[in-house]
Scaffold this motif. Structure first.
Motif, PDB file in Angstrom:
ATOM      1  N   UNK A  81       0.813  -1.209   0.000  1.00 34.29           N
ATOM      2  CA  UNK A  81       0.000   0.000   0.000  1.00 34.29           C
ATOM      3  C   UNK A  81       0.847   1.259   0.000  1.00 34.29           C
ATOM      4  N   UNK A  82       2.032   1.202   0.599  1.00 38.10           N
ATOM      5  CA  UNK A  82       2.881   2.394   0.683  1.00 38.10           C
ATOM      6  C   UNK A  82       3.253   2.954  -0.680  1.00 38.10           C
ATOM      7  N   UNK A  83       3.232   2.135  -1.730  1.00 44.27           N
ATOM      8  CA  UNK A  83       3.614   2.610  -3.062  1.00 44.27           C
ATOM      9  C   UNK A  83       2.617   3.627  -3.612  1.00 44.27           C
ATOM     10  N   UNK A  84       1.351   3.377  -3.405  1.00 41.92           N
ATOM     11  CA  UNK A  84       0.289   4.295  -3.842  1.00 41.92           C
ATOM     12  C   UNK A  84      -0.980   3.869  -3.119  1.00 41.92           C
ATOM     13  N   UNK A 101      -0.281  -5.332   1.881  1.00 41.49           N
ATOM     14  CA  UNK A 101       0.826  -5.213   2.825  1.00 41.49           C
ATOM     15  C   UNK A 101       0.774  -3.801   3.364  1.00 41.49           C
ATOM     16  N   UNK A 102       0.567  -3.652   4.672  1.00 47.22           N
ATOM     17  CA  UNK A 102       0.413  -2.324   5.274  1.00 47.22           C
ATOM     18  C   UNK A 102       1.510  -2.094   6.306  1.00 47.22           C
ATOM     19  N   UNK A 109      -6.516   0.982   7.573  1.00 49.79           N
ATOM     20  CA  UNK A 109      -7.884   1.491   7.477  1.00 49.79           C
ATOM     21  C   UNK A 109      -8.224   1.919   6.050  1.00 49.79           C
ATOM     22  N   UNK A 110      -7.242   2.432   5.319  1.00 50.06           N
ATOM     23  CA  UNK A 110      -7.471   2.750   3.909  1.00 50.06           C
ATOM     24  C   UNK A 110      -7.833   1.480   3.123  1.00 50.06           C
ATOM     25  N   UNK A 111      -7.032   0.445   3.338  1.00 52.68           N
ATOM     26  CA  UNK A 111      -7.295  -0.807   2.634  1.00 52.68           C
ATOM     27  C   UNK A 111      -8.645  -1.389   3.021  1.00 52.68           C
ATOM     28  N   UNK A 293       4.029 -15.819   0.179  1.00 47.75           N
ATOM     29  CA  UNK A 293       3.435 -14.494   0.044  1.00 47.75           C
ATOM     30  C   UNK A 293       4.425 -13.596  -0.694  1.00 47.75           C
ATOM     31  N   UNK A 294       3.900 -12.577  -1.351  1.00 45.71           N
ATOM     32  CA  UNK A 294       4.749 -11.598  -2.046  1.00 45.71           C
ATOM     33  C   UNK A 294       4.134 -10.226  -1.851  1.00 45.71           C
ATOM     34  N   UNK A 295       4.972  -9.184  -1.759  1.00 45.80           N
ATOM     35  CA  UNK A 295       4.493  -7.827  -1.464  1.00 45.80           C
ATOM     36  C   UNK A 295       4.954  -6.818  -2.516  1.00 45.80           C
TER      37      UNK A 295
END
Length: 439
Positions: A81-84, A101-102, A109-111, A293-295
């Motif tokens: 999520x940090x990317x955009x 991935x947060x 909360x955005x997700x 898993x992959x992020x």
């Protein structure tokens, strides 16, 4: 979040365009992205404006999935999520089945607002506060990636108090040099991230006995903007050895989080070879019998976004300066990481015109407010437009209102149509939440 300082030969405008199939240059309409003329976007929404392509994001997500499928790998993708973190973009990934991935409660909360289930999220980050941990547990977070013994104890105590069991994986620092920018390497022993490999066995055994904790496996992340699969091969081999060692000691290991960091081509290079990367995953960890898993973040959204700007003026002061209405407060990466972004004129005639060196800068009162130095560009008159490429990742999320500059609008392209997803901030919005203590 950045690439290494570029020292090679800069590509010509035609090479930049040819390396990006989502872009076309039409004689009448000029530069188009996903079939939509960027001049029409600027006319309708003004500049500077972020422009994102839903089709490009979906295609890159599908390409990553296909690379894993070709190796018969079932890898669960959790978008970083940090990317955009725009809700519209999170919704795109929810629709294709991605988790998240947060690294903060805000991202969680955005997700959630975008409809991604908390159980389909991984919570990473070296400094999770007690209030964030409590809220994540209450939401039903799928997994915490544990960064230290101290954090493990904190989560155990909070989960026990809440009468909840927290599912965790220990983030191992493999001490692998990813060969990327020093500011975004995360897998060296000197970095703040993760747990030293030598400490993993003892901490894993203790985690298995702690109240409120279920330890499932390992996680690792060695850096960002990685262009070769070799650093991953080294890190994943160490992770595989650790999994085998833990199992030999009687521990149960069912999950391995491979991290993210897959790089893209900011110049005219292709970026990470997905087939080669997936082959490394298959070779090193494919036979462990764990859930993988992959992020990914940048790989999916970076080339799917651009910053569209207009020329304020050209200034001749010993050298040529092209001053844009976009600035470092929109796109921070060049100022922070010396990052290289391609710049294309939107007008077709200018695109094919004679070029000469120019520094492309913004209006902010900082010498660091510079997008490019000695870039070969045509004469760009006041009001002409340019596209700053590959700005879909770590662009808008890092922006600010420095120099009291209202934040830019954002537009999403889908099925040949543009949709406003963030209105341009008004000047009065800049102080709307401020309080004068003495009326």
């Amino acid at each position: 979040m950045a690439d290494a300082v570029f020292t090679g030969q800069e590509p010509e405008l035609m090479d930049l365009l040819a390396a990006r199939p989502a872009f076309t240059m039409h004689a009448q309409d000029g530069l188009c992205f996903e079939g939509v003329p960027l001049n029409a976007i600027a006319d309708q929404y003004g500049t500077p404006v972020w422009v994102y392509g839903a089709g490009s994001m979906q295609a890159r997500y599908a390409a990553l999935q296909a690379a894993f499928a070709a190796q018969a790998l079932d890898v669960h993708i959790h978008y970083a999520v940090k990317a955009n973190d725009h809700l519209a973009i999170l919704d795109i990934f929810r629709r294709v089945g991605a988790g998240a991935d947060v690294v903060s409660l805000g991202e969680l909360l955005r997700a959630r607002r975008a409809g991604i289930a908390a159980e389909n999220m991984v919570y990473s980050g070296v400094g999770k506060a007690e209030t964030e941990i409590e809220a994540a547990l209450a939401q039903g977070i799928g997994q915490f990636n544990i960064e230290s013994a101290e954090e493990l104890d904190m989560i155990s105590a909070i989960a026990t108090r809440m009468r909840i069991t927290a599912t965790v994986a220990l983030r191992m620092n493999p001490d692998v040099d990813a060969g990327t920018h020093a500011k975004i390497t995360t897998g060296l022993a000197e970095n703040k991230f993760g747990i030293a490999a030598a400490d993993i066995p003892g901490l894993y055994a203790r985690a298995a006995t702690l109240p409120g904790i279920t330890v499932r496996g390992l996680a690792l992340h060695i850096g960002s903007q990685i262009l070769s699969p070799e650093p991953y091969a080294l890190a994943y081999a160490k992770a595989a050895d650790m999994v085998r060692s833990l199992r030999a000691q009687g521990q149960e290991v069912t999950v391995l989080d491979l991290g993210g960091g897959i790089g893209i081509g900011y110049h005219d290079e292709p970026g990470m070879n997905l087939a080669a990367f997936a082959a490394v995953v298959k070779r090193e960890v494919g036979g462990l019998g764990v859930k993988l898993l992959m992020e990914p973040g940048r790989y999916i959204v970076g080339p799917a976004g651009l910053l569209l700007a207009s020329v304020v003026l050209q200034k001749q002061a010993g050298k040529r300066f092209v001053v844009l209405d976009a600035a470092m407060n929109e796109l921070m990466r060049p100022a922070m990481y010396e990052a290289w972004h391609g710049i294309l004129p939107v007008d077709a005639v200018l695109f094919h015109g004679p070029a000469r060196p120019a520094d492309v800068v913004g209006p902010v009162c900082e010498s660091a407010d510079c997008f490019a130095k000695n870039r070969m560009l045509p004469d760009l008159a006041t009001g002409t437009r340019v596209a700053l490429l590959d700005a879909g990742a770590y662009g808008a999320v890092m922006s600010s209102s420095y120099n009291a500059r209202p934040r830019a609008a954002a537009v999403l392209l889908a099925d040949g149509q543009s949709r406003l997803i963030t209105p341009r901030q008004r000047p009065e919005d800049l102080w709307a939440d401020e309080i004068l203590p003495y009326p």
